[in-house]
Design an enzyme around this catalytic site. Structure first.
Site, PDB file in Angstrom:
ATOM      1  N   ASP A   1       0.884  -1.210   0.138  1.00 61.91           N
ATOM      2  CA  ASP A   1       0.140  -0.121  -0.130  1.00 61.91           C
ATOM      3  C   ASP A   1       0.908   1.216   0.026  1.00 61.91           C
ATOM      4  O   ASP A   1       1.634   1.503   0.995  1.00 61.91           O
ATOM      5  CB  ASP A   1      -0.972  -0.079   1.424  1.00 61.91           C
ATOM      6  CG  ASP A   1      -1.970   1.105   1.362  1.00 61.91           C
ATOM      7  OD1 ASP A   1      -1.778   2.014   0.480  1.00 61.91           O
ATOM      8  OD2 ASP A   1      -2.982   0.926   1.883  1.00 61.91           O
ATOM      9  N   HIS A   2       0.941   2.006  -1.259  1.00 62.38           N
ATOM     10  CA  HIS A   2       1.748   3.062  -1.140  1.00 62.38           C
ATOM     11  C   HIS A   2       1.500   4.409  -0.405  1.00 62.38           C
ATOM     12  O   HIS A   2       2.209   5.359  -0.127  1.00 62.38           O
ATOM     13  CB  HIS A   2       1.814   3.629  -2.783  1.00 62.38           C
ATOM     14  CG  HIS A   2       3.249   4.018  -3.029  1.00 62.38           C
ATOM     15  ND1 HIS A   2       4.029   4.695  -2.296  1.00 62.38           N
ATOM     16  CD2 HIS A   2       3.780   3.989  -4.260  1.00 62.38           C
ATOM     17  CE1 HIS A   2       5.132   4.990  -2.996  1.00 62.38           C
ATOM     18  NE2 HIS A   2       5.143   4.576  -3.976  1.00 62.38           N
ATOM     19  N   ARG A   3       0.067   4.202   0.291  1.00 64.53           N
ATOM     20  CA  ARG A   3      -0.303   5.089   1.263  1.00 64.53           C
ATOM     21  C   ARG A   3       0.703   5.062   2.403  1.00 64.53           C
ATOM     22  O   ARG A   3       0.729   6.091   3.234  1.00 64.53           O
ATOM     23  CB  ARG A   3      -1.669   5.217   1.436  1.00 64.53           C
ATOM     24  CG  ARG A   3      -2.473   5.242   0.322  1.00 64.53           C
ATOM     25  CD  ARG A   3      -4.002   5.275   0.795  1.00 64.53           C
ATOM     26  NE  ARG A   3      -4.175   3.797   0.999  1.00 64.53           N
ATOM     27  CZ  ARG A   3      -5.288   3.182   1.649  1.00 64.53           C
ATOM     28  NH1 ARG A   3      -6.287   3.907   1.971  1.00 64.53           N
ATOM     29  NH2 ARG A   3      -5.303   2.139   2.107  1.00 64.53           N
TER      30      ARG A   3
END
Length: 424
Positions: free
Chosen positions: A393-395
């Site tokens: 998850d790049h968040r």
């Protein structure tokens, strides 16, 4: 009293009615199985909440219904017990009379068309065993509750009887539809056209919902790596000489757990509502298993506390239960990190796996292949190389952190004895 489809699983919203164990007018006891349903994760029986008589059945077999839908009604008052049976009998008789009235313009139906086959009580897995051996379940005497046919009944039949005759096999092939499970594929013919239809429901539908939710919620980023597993293969062979068999997957799982201790950001959940990232202290690994009904993910709990042998045995047992559709709810929930080992399937050199929402990361192991590799001393040697895909998850995390995570993992797999030192 109404018997409804209640929530029998985490996040469950619907289920498919497989078959009923009872019919109108039947007397039932408290906790007696009434109906068998298929959710996205398991096959479950709904028991009777009290003793009584079945008044009516509202949902036909094979239909998908939402949680809260009334399946059937019961008369539970002792005084009205006989009255309930009479009422149910009258209802059945009325239905038969209505069905017997011919429709104008259509030929009258014979009595044969109205005859309903006798219900055979058996779980989907028991039916599968029987199909694989060409056995007609009507030939077997069930020893389970209410005459239910068990797996053991089928195996005893196999051991004590000859193979079914051609007549019995023919009977199996033309057995009434109600005696068989709902077919996963049906064929309909319209004049010269032939159409293949695959029902989109149950586990397949739930997988679709989960994947859509994950892709539309999580900005996926996939990092690829190749890992030299030559030394791990050699160590496994050495252990086998001492009658110790530990799967490569068990080593992968333990090495990932060690890596998560150093990079706990990948064993977390994003709480957007409270604007925080919750780091999970325990390592609960979901193991993706490909079954006939679709992908299912049993969970091994507390990896950080378990030995390689424990991980190996538990992964083996959970995979077997997943293939047999025998997993409990507790064995399929609570995951914090997911792995997918597609290498044994062959042909896979890479993928972009979809994260098991609301988790933060998923690692997939692909095919291992021998190929020439240039070593640090510039020598060329044949090594066993495995590809790895890590979606995150790049968040929550960045690419540099993912690279550091897989580098840490790779170092323990490429030097498995170093990993064993960390376990002492």
């Amino acid at each position: 009293m109404e018997v409804k489809l209640h929530d029998i699983g985490e996040g469950m919203t619907e289920a498919v009615v497989i078959h009923y164990f009872v019919k109108k007018g039947d007397d039932v006891k408290a906790d007696q199985p009434l109906v068998e349903v298929q959710t996205d994760k398991m096959v479950a029986e709904i028991p009777s909440p009290a003793a009584g008589t079945v008044l009516d059945i509202f949902v036909p077999e094979g239909q998908t219904i939402a949680v809260g839908t009334t399946l059937l009604s019961l008369q539970t008052e002792a005084v009205g017990h006989e009255q309930a049976k009479e009422q149910a009998a009258v209802t059945v008789e009325a239905e038969v009379e209505i069905e017997s009235e011919p429709v104008i313009g259509e030929p009258a139906r014979t009595n044969e068309s109205k005859t309903k086959p006798q219900r055979i009580l058996a779980s989907p897995y028991t039916r599968k065993i029987a199909r694989e051996h060409g056995i007609d379940l009507s030939l077997i005497q069930g020893t389970g509750p209410a005459g239910r046919i068990t797996d053991e009944d089928v195996y005893r039949y196999l051991q004590g009887q000859q193979a079914p005759t051609q007549q019995e096999q023919a009977t199996q092939l033309v057995a009434p539809a109600a005696e068989r499970e709902p077919a996963s594929v049906t064929v309909t013919k319209e004049e010269t056209k032939e159409e293949m239809i695959i029902p989109f429901r149950g586990r397949r539908k739930q997988i679709a919902k989960k994947m859509t939710q994950s892709l539309f919620t999580i900005p996926h980023c996939t990092h690829f790596e190749e890992i030299d597993v030559t030394e791990l293969i050699a160590l496994r062979e050495e252990l086998k000489e001492h009658n110790v068999n530990i799967s490569a997957t068990a080593f992968f799982i333990k090495a990932l757990s060690l890596a998560l201790k150093q990079f706990p950001i990948f064993n977390a959940k994003l709480d957007e509502e409270n604007e925080c990232i919750r780091l999970e202290k325990e390592h609960h690994f979901g193991i993706a298993v490909d079954t006939e009904e679709g992908l299912i993910v049993p969970v091994i709990k507390n990896i950080e506390k378990k030995s390689l042998r424990q991980i190996h045995e538990e992964a083996k047992a959970l995979t077997k239960k997943a293939m047999e559709n025998q997993l409990s709810l507790a064995e399929m929930t609570g995951g914090t990190f997911t792995i997918s080992n597609v290498g044994p399937l062959g042909g896979s050199i890479g993928a972009t796996p979809i994260i098991n929402y609301p988790e933060v990361a998923l690692v997939a192991f692909h095919k291992t292949k021998k190929r020439p590799v240039v070593l640090e001393n510039d020598e060329i040697a044949v090594r066993s190389m495995m590809n790895l895909s890590m979606s995150f998850d790049h968040r929550v995390a960045d690419g540099a952190t993912a690279v550091a995570f897989t580098n840490y993992f790779a170092k323990r797999i490429e030097n498995p004895k170093l990993m064993l030192m960390e376990l002492i």
